[in-house]
Write an enzyme that holds these catalytic residues in place. Structure first.
Site, mmCIF file in Angstrom:
data_model
loop_
_atom_site.group_PDB
_atom_site.id
_atom_site.type_symbol
_atom_site.label_atom_id
_atom_site.label_comp_id
_atom_site.label_asym_id
_atom_site.label_seq_id
_atom_site.Cartn_x
_atom_site.Cartn_y
_atom_site.Cartn_z
ATOM 1 N N GLY A 185 -14.132 4.045 4.932
ATOM 2 C CA GLY A 185 -13.347 5.249 5.159
ATOM 3 C C GLY A 185 -13.597 5.797 6.558
ATOM 4 N N ASP A 186 -12.684 6.628 7.005
ATOM 5 C CA ASP A 186 -12.800 7.229 8.335
ATOM 6 C C ASP A 186 -13.865 8.319 8.331
ATOM 7 O OD1 ASP A 186 -10.748 5.633 9.320
ATOM 8 O OD2 ASP A 186 -9.205 7.091 8.789
ATOM 9 N N GLU A 206 0.847 -1.194 0.000
ATOM 10 C CA GLU A 206 0.000 0.000 0.000
ATOM 11 C C GLU A 206 0.880 1.241 0.000
ATOM 12 O OE1 GLU A 206 -3.401 0.125 2.738
ATOM 13 O OE2 GLU A 206 -2.596 2.018 3.451
#
Length: 159
Positions: free
Chosen positions: A108-109, A18
């Site tokens: 997602g946050d 990543e």
């Protein structure tokens, strides 16, 4: 290591790496060098993060495009934070146009940051499961997901 303690090789495990989109010319050069070096490990894919609400869309798109140009197996993260389904679909179309066939689907946050309550965006996908189903409805993408190995902090139980 003797044969009694040796583990057999697993052929069903795929390695992935990543990356964050680079924020400077120096970091960009390091990213390409690193990606090229890591390709020796034959990863299933190399993914590039994507900020909430598409805050890093342009740098993510540029990074994924370059990984693909290098002949590397690239995937883009995709979140459902801060966007309607139509906006998410437009982003997917942009990425698809440059050759992206693999997405890492994430909720997602929360916009308020980790630890704040998450609220689905009006007209958007509520979570990664809905986002994955939406991607499946658009095209035959390869889709990876991310999950907590333990109970998600916002889940009432382990189910």
């Amino acid at each position: 290591m003797n044969k009694a303690t040796a583990r057999p090789a697993r052929k069903d495990i795929r390695l992935s790496f990543e990356f964050f989109p680079p924020k400077s010319a120096e970091a960009e050069g390091q990213l390409w060098e690193t990606a090229a070096a890591l390709s020796a490990y034959d990863p299933g894919f190399m993914s590039v993060t994507y900020g909430a609400g598409g805050s890093t869309k342009a740098p993510t798109l540029a990074t994924v495009r370059q990984l693909l140009a290098m002949g590397l197996p690239a995937a883009s993260h995709l979140t459902c934070v801060g966007a309607t389904k139509e906006e998410v679909h437009a982003v997917v179309a942009e990425f698809q146009a440059v050759g992206v066939k693999h997405f890492v689907a994430l909720r997602g946050d929360p916009p308020g940051g980790v630890g704040t309550a998450y609220q689905p965006y009006p007209g958007g996908y509520a979570n990664a499961a809905e986002l994955t189903a939406g991607l499946r409805g658009l095209a035959d993408f390869e889709i990876s997901v991310s999950a907590y190995p333990e109970k998600h902090p916002q889940s009432p139980d382990v189910r």
